[in-house]
Write a protein that holds these residues in place. Structure first.
Motif, PDB file in Angstrom:
ATOM      1  N   ASP A 240       0.871  -1.168   0.000  1.00 24.18           N
ATOM      2  CA  ASP A 240       0.000   0.000   0.000  1.00 24.18           C
ATOM      3  C   ASP A 240       0.918   1.231   0.000  1.00 24.18           C
ATOM      4  N   ASP A 241       0.499   2.304  -0.660  1.00 23.20           N
ATOM      5  CA  ASP A 241       1.325   3.519  -0.764  1.00 23.20           C
ATOM      6  C   ASP A 241       1.785   4.033   0.594  1.00 23.20           C
ATOM      7  N   HIS A 242       0.899   3.899   1.595  1.00 19.52           N
ATOM      8  CA  HIS A 242       1.176   4.506   2.898  1.00 19.52           C
ATOM      9  C   HIS A 242       1.858   3.546   3.864  1.00 19.52           C
ATOM     10  N   ALA A 243       2.072   2.314   3.398  1.00 23.73           N
ATOM     11  CA  ALA A 243       2.588   1.296   4.322  1.00 23.73           C
ATOM     12  C   ALA A 243       4.084   1.484   4.570  1.00 23.73           C
ATOM     13  N   PHE A 244       4.519   0.940   5.703  1.00 22.28           N
ATOM     14  CA  PHE A 244       5.944   0.883   6.029  1.00 22.28           C
ATOM     15  C   PHE A 244       6.373  -0.543   5.688  1.00 22.28           C
ATOM     16  N   LEU A 245       6.930  -0.700   4.520  1.00 18.67           N
ATOM     17  CA  LEU A 245       7.169  -2.037   3.960  1.00 18.67           C
ATOM     18  C   LEU A 245       8.505  -2.611   4.433  1.00 18.67           C
ATOM     19  N   PRO A 246       8.692  -3.926   4.249  1.00 17.72           N
ATOM     20  CA  PRO A 246       9.975  -4.521   4.652  1.00 17.72           C
ATOM     21  C   PRO A 246      11.140  -3.878   3.900  1.00 17.72           C
ATOM     22  N   ARG A 247      12.226  -3.652   4.620  1.00 16.92           N
ATOM     23  CA  ARG A 247      13.380  -3.011   3.973  1.00 16.92           C
ATOM     24  C   ARG A 247      13.946  -3.886   2.858  1.00 16.92           C
ATOM     25  N   SER A 248      13.866  -5.230   3.050  1.00 14.17           N
ATOM     26  CA  SER A 248      14.435  -6.103   2.022  1.00 14.17           C
ATOM     27  C   SER A 248      13.608  -6.059   0.731  1.00 14.17           C
ATOM     28  N   LEU A 249      12.334  -5.677   0.834  1.00  8.08           N
ATOM     29  CA  LEU A 249      11.522  -5.509  -0.377  1.00  8.08           C
ATOM     30  C   LEU A 249      12.027  -4.281  -1.151  1.00  8.08           C
ATOM     31  N   PHE A 250      12.360  -3.246  -0.409  1.00  7.11           N
ATOM     32  CA  PHE A 250      12.945  -2.061  -1.040  1.00  7.11           C
ATOM     33  C   PHE A 250      14.301  -2.436  -1.663  1.00  7.11           C
ATOM     34  N   GLY A 251      15.020  -3.337  -1.004  1.00  6.83           N
ATOM     35  CA  GLY A 251      16.303  -3.813  -1.539  1.00  6.83           C
ATOM     36  C   GLY A 251      16.121  -4.505  -2.882  1.00  6.83           C
ATOM     37  N   ARG A 252      15.009  -5.230  -3.026  1.00  4.79           N
ATOM     38  CA  ARG A 252      14.751  -5.903  -4.317  1.00  4.79           C
ATOM     39  C   ARG A 252      14.483  -4.873  -5.411  1.00  4.79           C
ATOM     40  N   TYR A 253      13.769  -3.832  -5.027  1.00  2.00           N
ATOM     41  CA  TYR A 253      13.519  -2.738  -5.982  1.00  2.00           C
ATOM     42  C   TYR A 253      14.853  -2.132  -6.426  1.00  2.00           C
ATOM     43  N   LEU A 254      15.761  -1.932  -5.452  1.00  2.00           N
ATOM     44  CA  LEU A 254      17.058  -1.321  -5.784  1.00  2.00           C
ATOM     45  C   LEU A 254      17.882  -2.235  -6.697  1.00  2.00           C
ATOM     46  N   ALA A 255      17.841  -3.547  -6.412  1.00  2.00           N
ATOM     47  CA  ALA A 255      18.593  -4.497  -7.243  1.00  2.00           C
ATOM     48  C   ALA A 255      18.036  -4.484  -8.671  1.00  2.00           C
ATOM     49  N   HIS A 256      16.709  -4.426  -8.775  1.00  2.00           N
ATOM     50  CA  HIS A 256      16.057  -4.387 -10.086  1.00  2.00           C
ATOM     51  C   HIS A 256      16.405  -3.084 -10.807  1.00  2.00           C
ATOM     52  N   GLN A 257      16.425  -2.011 -10.033  1.00  2.00           N
ATOM     53  CA  GLN A 257      16.746  -0.693 -10.572  1.00  2.00           C
ATOM     54  C   GLN A 257      18.157  -0.685 -11.163  1.00  2.00           C
ATOM     55  N   TYR A 258      19.048  -1.346 -10.431  1.00  2.00           N
ATOM     56  CA  TYR A 258      20.442  -1.440 -10.883  1.00  2.00           C
ATOM     57  C   TYR A 258      20.507  -2.178 -12.229  1.00  2.00           C
ATOM     58  N   GLU A 259      19.798  -3.310 -12.313  1.00  2.00           N
ATOM     59  CA  GLU A 259      19.818  -4.104 -13.555  1.00  2.00           C
ATOM     60  C   GLU A 259      19.208  -3.318 -14.715  1.00  2.00           C
ATOM     61  N   GLN A 260      18.095  -2.656 -14.440  1.00  2.00           N
ATOM     62  CA  GLN A 260      17.406  -1.873 -15.479  1.00  2.00           C
ATOM     63  C   GLN A 260      18.309  -0.750 -15.994  1.00  2.00           C
ATOM     64  N   THR A 261      18.994  -0.107 -15.048  1.00  2.00           N
ATOM     65  CA  THR A 261      19.862   1.013 -15.429  1.00  2.00           C
ATOM     66  C   THR A 261      21.037   0.503 -16.248  1.00  2.00           C
ATOM     67  N   MET A 262      21.540  -0.657 -15.857  1.00  2.00           N
ATOM     68  CA  MET A 262      22.634  -1.285 -16.600  1.00  2.00           C
ATOM     69  C   MET A 262      22.187  -1.517 -18.053  1.00  2.00           C
ATOM     70  N   ALA A 263      20.973  -2.054 -18.209  1.00  2.00           N
ATOM     71  CA  ALA A 263      20.456  -2.350 -19.554  1.00  2.00           C
ATOM     72  C   ALA A 263      20.257  -1.053 -20.347  1.00  2.00           C
ATOM     73  N   LEU A 264      19.719  -0.035 -19.684  1.00  2.00           N
ATOM     74  CA  LEU A 264      19.488   1.252 -20.350  1.00  2.00           C
ATOM     75  C   LEU A 264      20.821   1.855 -20.808  1.00  2.00           C
ATOM     76  N   ALA A 265      21.811   1.767 -19.914  1.00  2.00           N
ATOM     77  CA  ALA A 265      23.132   2.325 -20.230  1.00  2.00           C
ATOM     78  C   ALA A 265      23.700   1.644 -21.468  1.00  2.00           C
ATOM     79  N   ARG A 266      23.659   0.326 -21.457  1.00  2.00           N
ATOM     80  CA  ARG A 266      24.260  -0.416 -22.575  1.00  2.00           C
ATOM     81  C   ARG A 266      23.511  -0.145 -23.874  1.00  2.00           C
ATOM     82  N   ALA A 267      22.186  -0.025 -23.772  1.00  2.00           N
ATOM     83  CA  ALA A 267      21.387   0.244 -24.978  1.00  2.00           C
ATOM     84  C   ALA A 267      21.724   1.608 -25.574  1.00  2.00           C
TER      85      ALA A 267
END
Ligand SMILES: Cc1cc2nc3c(=O)[nH]c(=O)nc-3n(C[C@H](O)[C@H](O)[C@H](O)COP(=O)(O)OP(=O)(O)OC[C@H]3O[C@@H](n4cnc5c(N)ncnc54)[C@H](O)[C@@H]3O)c2cc1C
Length: 575
Positions: free
Chosen positions: A99-126
């Motif tokens: 939920d937008d207002h929820a205080f979510l698990p930090r490791s879930l945010f970590g997954r977002y960051l890991a995904h963000q890293y991969e996406q950015t890597m792909a964007l950079a290479r493209a």
């Protein structure tokens, strides 16, 4: 147009926020083909770093999901990722309602960051950016004759970049280090899922600290089935405030940069702590429509259970407007700190620092309820007045001395385990982290008395012992705390990262005229390694061996030996 190499040291949340914004901006400005990126990370994966690593679900973000983002000015970035990928994560986070207002698990945010890293890597290479991810620890930076940094790594490979951003996170705690080698002493609780595996369920445990890390520690232990008595003990014995469920973002009207600048102009350039309090008070009283009841907010006379019960009630019942205002200061907090005099910074740090942390870094109500239940069931005890922690060799127990002067309560807590959950260090001068030691020893950096390195406020550039800023190296995160103060909030770090991205890209876009840099004399090479030994190499032949240099291929040099512009091959380790 020339090409530049930007190196990011540390691929945690801040390094990834910098990387994401760098690539987005380079693509937007059509500069991507003129950019090479090096990312150094000690761990195998980039993204989560320390705070958002894989861990128990009960370790929650202390910030609402709709305020956590790796991109400045795009607060819903994490939320949009959750909308797209949340369902895939549900199986690993069974207790979590997204939920937008929820205080979510930090490791879930970590997954977002890991995904963000991969996406950015792909964007950079493209878009033609050459990105090299290096899994190794950076141990040293050397200023070449043209002041570009040569980056030395634990693997024995060195690299040269035009820009280096140090986003290496927090330094390990330097408290209770005399106990570091005693079995049963836990230096850091994270990741808590590893910590609990090493502590028998019936063991007696003393958790040092009463802040959010200490709460993570206690909840991780109890949710993993710990049955033994747990004592939480700190100097103040103060639990954090509880975060209001109904809090909304607030837009500051008094504590703004324009207002502060005007105020300073008419007051001889000075912003006093008292003035900041007055502006903050005005903000709060304007939204509440009432005089601030500080006594009610602090609630300091209450016992621990009464305090947490009252906090939960207030958090669950209505918007805690004072909290909304305090959180909104993230947008200006670095500037406020910058304008304060040294004396006022000192007063704040010594007199109000701990109080600010307890009320500013509040605990999500979900975890406050769990803590309340443990207190009610007499499963935990919270104490203030810690004066000393020792290990009794004869009885094989830790002894935590409590001397609470306010309540005149004295005792000694005996426990089989002690967990240091007091947080991390920002004192670079006390650190044994090789990169930190080497930067100080080479006089390329100096300590800021309020923590971290001394930096130029506008650019975040590292200021050396002689007082000049190194134009090629900047710092983000915990080691920038003395300059920006509140560098333990994601949104502050992301905003500062964005500023440094603009500064770095301005070299390419030519928006800043570039003057020739004076060439620096390269100091005799002496590196402190992870093992703490010192190596020296004065002869150019040794450097050639160290860096595997064969022929002059670039315009930079270390003690007269040319260094290849980008990757320098691995060779013999001198130490
Ligand atoms: C337990 C905890 C919880 C927090 N919760 C929140 C929260 O809920 N909301 C919020 O806004 N803020 C929170 N913060 C504050 C802030 O967001 C974090 O401090 C943030 O994670 C800092 O990120 P970082 O990338 O600077 O550091 P880190 O996460 O520590 O990452 C640094 C990375 O650099 C790597 N590294 C370090 N040195 C080197 C080197 N020499 N060479 C190569 N790699 C290196 C490390 O391996 C690591 O991966 C929390 C902080 C902590 C400690």
């Amino acid at each position: 147009m020339k090409k530049i190499t930007i190196a990011i040291v540390g691929g945690g949340s801040v390094g990834v926020a910098y990387f994401t914004q760098l690539i987005n901006e380079a693509v937007r400005q059509g500069l991507s083909r003129h950019l090479d990126v090096l990312i150094f990370e000690s761990q195998k994966t980039s993204g989560p770093g320390y705070a958002y690593q894989a861990d128990f679900e009960c370790n929650l973000l202390n910030t609402r999901a709709d305020a956590m983002s790796a991109v400045a000015g795009d607060k819903r970035h994490f939320i949009r990722w959750l909308e797209e990928h949340g369902a895939d994560q549900a199986v690993d986070f069974p207790q979590t309602v997204i939920d937008d207002h929820a205080f979510l698990p930090r490791s879930l945010f970590g997954r977002y960051l890991a995904h963000q890293y991969e996406q950015t890597m792909a964007l950079a290479r493209a878009h033609g950016v050459k990105v090299t991810a290096v899994t190794s620890t950076v141990t040293d930076l050397i200023s070449l004759s043209d002041q570009r940094p040569c980056i030395d790594t634990e693997s024995g490979v060195a690299y040269v970049a035009d820009r280096v951003v140090l986003s290496m996170g927090n330094l390990p705690s330097t408290r209770f280090t005399q106990l570091n080698d005693v079995a049963g002493f836990v230096r850091t609780p994270y990741p808590t899922r590893d910590m609990v595996r090493n502590i028998p369920a019936n063991a007696s445990v003393c958790v040092l600290g009463t802040g959010l890390s200490a709460i993570d520690t206690v909840l991780s232990l109890t949710e993993a089935g710990h049955q033994g008595k747990i004592v939480m003990a700190s100097r103040t014995g103060r639990l954090p405030s509880v975060r209001g469920t109904f809090n909304r973002p607030h837009t500051l009207t008094h504590l703004t940069r324009a207002h502060i600048d005007n105020f300073c102009d008419v007051n001889g350039g000075q912003l006093k702590l008292h003035d900041v309090f007055t502006m903050l008070l005005r903000e709060i009283e304007e939204v509440t429509g009432d005089a601030l009841d500080l006594k009610r907010i602090l609630n300091s006379g209450a016992g621990v259970l009464d305090y947490i019960t009252s906090e939960i009630m207030q958090a669950d019942n209505a918007e805690r407007l004072w909290q909304s205002v305090i959180y909104s200061t993230n947008s200006i907090i670095d500037y406020v700190w910058h304008r304060l005099s040294r004396d006022d910074k000192q007063v704040f740090q010594t007199t109000f620092g701990s109080l600010w942390s307890s009320y500013r870094v509040s605990v999500p109500v979900k975890n406050a309820h769990k803590l309340q239940a443990l207190l009610k069931a007499d499963r935990i005890l919270v104490l203030g007045g810690v004066s000393q922690v020792t290990y009794n060799e004869a009885s094989k127990v830790f002894e935590t001395r409590i001397d609470d002067r306010r309540s005149a309560f004295r005792t000694v807590i005996e426990s089989e385990y002690v967990i240091n959950a007091t947080g991390y260090s920002v004192q670079v001068e006390h650190s044994d982290v090789p990169l930190v030691v080497n930067l100080l020893r080479r006089k390329l950096a100096k300590p800021n008395e309020f923590g971290g390195f001394e930096l130029d406020f506008e650019t975040g550039r590292l200021v050396g012992a002689a007082g000049e800023a190194w134009p090629h190296v900047s710092v983000l995160g915990s080691l920038a705390t003395g300059t920006y103060f509140w560098t333990n909030a994601m949104d502050v770090n992301v905003r500062l990262a964005r500023r440094q991205v603009e500064d770095a890209l301005s070299v390419l876009s030519g928006s800043i005229s570039h003057t020739a840099l004076p060439s620096a004399r390269v100091p005799r090479r002496r590196s402190v390694t992870r093992r703490g030994r010192t190596a020296s190499a004065s002869a150019s032949t040794r450097h050639s061996r160290r860096y595997g240099l064969k022929a002059a291929q670039g315009n930079a040099s270390v003690l007269g030996v040319p260094v290849r512009g980008e990757l320098v091959s691995p060779t013999t380790q001198l130490v």
